[in-house]
Design an enzyme around this catalytic site. Sequence first.
Site, short mmCIF file in Angstrom:
data_model
loop_
_atom_site.label_atom_id
_atom_site.label_comp_id
_atom_site.label_asym_id
_atom_site.label_seq_id
_atom_site.Cartn_x
_atom_site.Cartn_y
_atom_site.Cartn_z
CE LYS A 1 -6.01 2.50 -1.74
NZ LYS A 1 -6.66 2.88 -0.40
CB ILE B 1 -8.57 0.20 -3.01
CG1 ILE B 1 -8.10 -1.09 -3.39
CG2 ILE B 1 -9.09 0.16 -1.40
CD1 ILE B 1 -6.86 -1.76 -2.36
CE1 TYR C 1 -3.06 2.97 0.57
CE2 TYR C 1 -3.90 2.09 2.65
CZ TYR C 1 -3.98 2.76 1.62
OH TYR C 1 -4.81 3.93 1.95
#
Length: 315
Positions: free
Chosen positions: A185, A227, A156
């Site tokens: 992400k 996301i 992330y």
Amino acid sequence: MYKKCPGPKIDQMSGRQCKEVKKLKGIVAATVTPIDHFGKVNFQEIPEFISFLLDKGIHGLFPCGSTGEGILLSTDERKKVAELTVKEASGQVPVVIHTGSIDIHEAIELTVHARNIGADGAALIPPYYYSVDEAAILDYYRSIAQEVKDFPLYIYNIPGNVKNVISPMIVVKLHAEFSNILGIKDSSMDFMNFINFKAALPGDFCVLMGNDAQIYSSVLMGGSGAIAATASAFPEPVVEIYESIKAGDLNAALKAQKIVTEIRTIFRSYPPVASYKKALEFRGIKAGVPRLPLRGMTDEESERMTRELSNLGLL
């Protein structure tokens, strides 16, 4: 090596039951965590909230991230939120839980817990507060990946919040060492980073957009999806972006993207997280308020946001 099991078989190395790997794709809602005015998590509201998102056609769930105030929750609270989300999703869509922490022991504990409750993966921010170099970031992810070699992991990248940057080379090195590191992400807000991740990594590596204003562009350029925080409150137009692109209707997808970008602009003009929770309240979901040090919205702010969302035809 990561065991990509086709069904309910037993991994001979770990003795655990394997489940089919569900890579994230499409629109994954970065879910909020319901919290009452006393600062306590309203666990009983989570099932209705997840059911709401599933009914709206969301493609996946991402609890305990930035929108879910994960770093403001205790370890036990994070575990229970994860458990309830996995239970309510009941295999209908993938659930990937944010388990990152500045405390490596907590990060490992939460990641192992996510695996054990049947989640479809875990995502982790890098260490934060301290400025660390590439070697330290690699050591952090290696320590976690070593503990869960049979479980999908996502990196992330959110340098605006954690200060430390995930470069494409870091991801390339980690993916080469750990086949269970399946995706990233990217919430850097710099579209060149998305392009660089796509260029540096194999075609089947999952690159997910973390900027809701760039979903349309990223999917057109081969991204796996997003996301999305706005999908927590208004999943319909966000899902429409992805599904219209896949159906070949780029005009409808671009129209939906414009709406999502306007929603994002409205939400970002109010206190963090509070705007998502207030919008859910307008839609009949009891999401409560943020936990301190974040603040809720004033009556004046709530009234103004109601007008703004109504002008978009959302309320």
